[in-house]
Write an enzyme that holds these catalytic residues in place. Structure first.
Site, PDB file in Angstrom:
ATOM      1  N   ASP A  65      43.700  31.885  34.477  1.00  6.34           N
ATOM      2  CA  ASP A  65      44.654  31.646  33.388  1.00  6.34           C
ATOM      3  C   ASP A  65      46.042  31.212  33.871  1.00  6.34           C
ATOM      4  O   ASP A  65      46.939  30.989  33.062  1.00  6.34           O
ATOM      5  CB  ASP A  65      44.759  32.864  32.447  1.00  6.34           C
ATOM      6  CG  ASP A  65      44.838  34.178  33.182  1.00  6.34           C
ATOM      7  OD1 ASP A  65      44.966  34.170  34.415  1.00  6.34           O
ATOM      8  OD2 ASP A  65      44.779  35.231  32.507  1.00  6.34           O
ATOM      9  N   HIS A  77      43.494  44.968  34.092  1.00  6.30           N
ATOM     10  CA  HIS A  77      44.500  45.740  33.340  1.00  6.30           C
ATOM     11  C   HIS A  77      44.040  47.168  33.047  1.00  6.30           C
ATOM     12  O   HIS A  77      44.806  47.950  32.481  1.00  6.30           O
ATOM     13  CB  HIS A  77      44.864  45.042  32.029  1.00  6.30           C
ATOM     14  CG  HIS A  77      45.492  43.696  32.201  1.00  6.30           C
ATOM     15  ND1 HIS A  77      46.591  43.490  33.009  1.00  6.30           N
ATOM     16  CD2 HIS A  77      45.166  42.476  31.690  1.00  6.30           C
ATOM     17  CE1 HIS A  77      46.926  42.195  32.973  1.00  6.30           C
ATOM     18  NE2 HIS A  77      46.066  41.574  32.202  1.00  6.30           N
ATOM     19  N   ASP A 126      45.404  36.125  39.080  1.00  5.68           N
ATOM     20  CA  ASP A 126      45.466  35.972  37.619  1.00  5.68           C
ATOM     21  C   ASP A 126      46.936  35.765  37.214  1.00  5.68           C
ATOM     22  O   ASP A 126      47.840  36.263  37.876  1.00  5.68           O
ATOM     23  CB  ASP A 126      44.895  37.244  36.978  1.00  5.68           C
ATOM     24  CG  ASP A 126      44.712  37.150  35.483  1.00  5.68           C
ATOM     25  OD1 ASP A 126      43.558  36.986  35.041  1.00  5.68           O
ATOM     26  OD2 ASP A 126      45.717  37.267  34.741  1.00  5.68           O
ATOM     27  N   HIS A 160      48.468  37.134  34.949  1.00  2.83           N
ATOM     28  CA  HIS A 160      49.050  38.434  34.576  1.00  2.83           C
ATOM     29  C   HIS A 160      48.990  39.397  35.765  1.00  2.83           C
ATOM     30  O   HIS A 160      48.024  39.392  36.523  1.00  2.83           O
ATOM     31  CB  HIS A 160      48.265  39.054  33.413  1.00  2.83           C
ATOM     32  CG  HIS A 160      48.209  38.180  32.198  1.00  2.83           C
ATOM     33  ND1 HIS A 160      47.126  37.383  31.917  1.00  2.83           N
ATOM     34  CD2 HIS A 160      49.111  37.989  31.213  1.00  2.83           C
ATOM     35  CE1 HIS A 160      47.365  36.726  30.777  1.00  2.83           C
ATOM     36  NE2 HIS A 160      48.554  37.072  30.336  1.00  2.83           N
TER      37      HIS A 160
HETATM   38 ZN   LIG Z   1      45.239  37.196  32.809  1.00  7.24          ZN
END
Ligand SMILES: [Zn+2]
Length: 338
Positions: A282, A158, A193, A195
């Site tokens: 995750d 991120h 991931d 995200h």
């Molecule tokens: Zn993540």
């Protein structure tokens, strides 16, 4: 598989994580890394320490202004009257033209995209060590290893060139990819991931030499909200070299693995000679963040598909939060490369 790990990650132990306006215990805890390490050791992988590169690998991705901020802000913040223990901004420059400020709170707002990337006294030391872990794993692959696993903490995908966000400070995945570019004309990044890898996408947005592909929960209803849509395909010379494959919240193995097939088809078409996997665990059905419902068998099946590309590959640890399945899912993923 060779595993690179530094215990300096433990210097970063965040306590600020706002969820629906409430400050909750941070999901990104040091115990994540110790559990992943224990699982890898139990699976008989060889663990080694990173080489000392200082900030050289990070500086190949991040701006000097941002690196200076990360290195000095916690110390300077502590001198402010009534300052919190961790650096958290109280204002962001938002979507309009803005000018870089001098005030520490302003610099924090400039360089921290959200309230999930607090900077404490040990954050720089831990993030720098994670960048060295990623660079060392990339160098092992450059030196002939077929794969290497960078057990990075804090995670990185991120983080933009000049901005922290979502538990991330230095983009370890981007750092590994850039390192591989030293010997490889074309490098692909596959981010699994839960995200979207928004920082990685932002860093390589205008570059045709690094293909970025991300499979993640649909950002319309999930972090990072503003990025990760299918219509984001890159800009300028990089147009067409970013692929987002958002999945409906709660998707199980089958559609996630089908997205894996689409990702791998695009990677084959790009014809890279090296690969970085942004390995978030995750997406697990057991993860406390509950975005997707991938099983241990699903992780192993995805890894098997990726391994079939036959590319020199650096695995970089991204997310994956505390649950009984965390270490087991890592073992499943690494088994796909056996
Ligand atoms: Zn993540």
């Amino acid at each position: 598989m060779k595993i690179v790990y530094s215990d300096k990650h433990a210097a970063h132990d965040p306590h600020t994580f706002f969820v629906r306006g409430v400050n909750r215990p941070a999901a990104e805890q040091p115990e994540r890394a110790t559990r992943l390490l224990a699982a890898a050791k139990g699976d008989k992988h060889e663990v080694m320490a990173p080489r000392a590169f200082g900030n050289v690998p990070a500086a190949a991705i991040h701006t000097p202004e941002y690196l200076d901020f990360l290195q000095t802000i916690a110390r300077d913040w502590a001198q402010l009257p009534n300052a919190s223990a961790e650096v958290v901004p109280n204002m962001h420059p938002a979507r309009y033209p803005a000018t870089y400020p001098k005030a520490l709170a302003g610099r924090a707002g400039w360089h921290q995209v959200d309230l999930a990337c607090p900077i404490g006294p040990g954050t720089w030391e831990a993030a720098l060590a994670a960048s060295e872990v990623a660079a060392t794993a990339a160098d092992l692959v450059l030196e002939g290893a077929r794969q290497a696993y960078a057990l990075c903490r804090p995670p990185g995908h991120h983080a933009y060139a000049d901005m922290a966000g979502g538990f991330c400070y230095l983009n370890n995945t981007a750092i590994a990819a850039q390192r591989l570019r030293g010997d490889h004309q074309r490098v692909a990044i596959l981010d699994v991931d839960v995200h979207h890898g928004n920082g990685t996408q932002g860093i390589f947005w205008e570059r045709p030499d690094v293909l970025t592909v991300s499979i993640h929960a649909d950002p319309l209803n999930y972090y990072p909200y503003f990025w990760g849509h299918a219509h984001e395909t890159g800009g300028g010379a990089g147009t067409g070299f970013n692929l987002n494959l958002p999945q409906p919240l709660g998707s199980p193995d089958a559609p996630w693995l089908a997205a894996g097939d689409a990702a791998i088809a695009r990677i084959r078409q790009f014809a890279p000679t090296a690969l970085v996997v942004a390995l978030g665990l995750d997406a697990s059905e057991s993860d406390p963040l509950q975005g997707l419902k991938v099983t241990g068998a699903g992780f192993q099946a995805m890894a098997t598909k990726i391994a079939a590309l036959g590319l020199p590959t650096v695995l970089v640890q991204e997310g994956g939060y505390l649950s009984d399945a965390l270490g087991r899912n890592l073992v499943h993923f690494l088994a796909g490369f056996a």
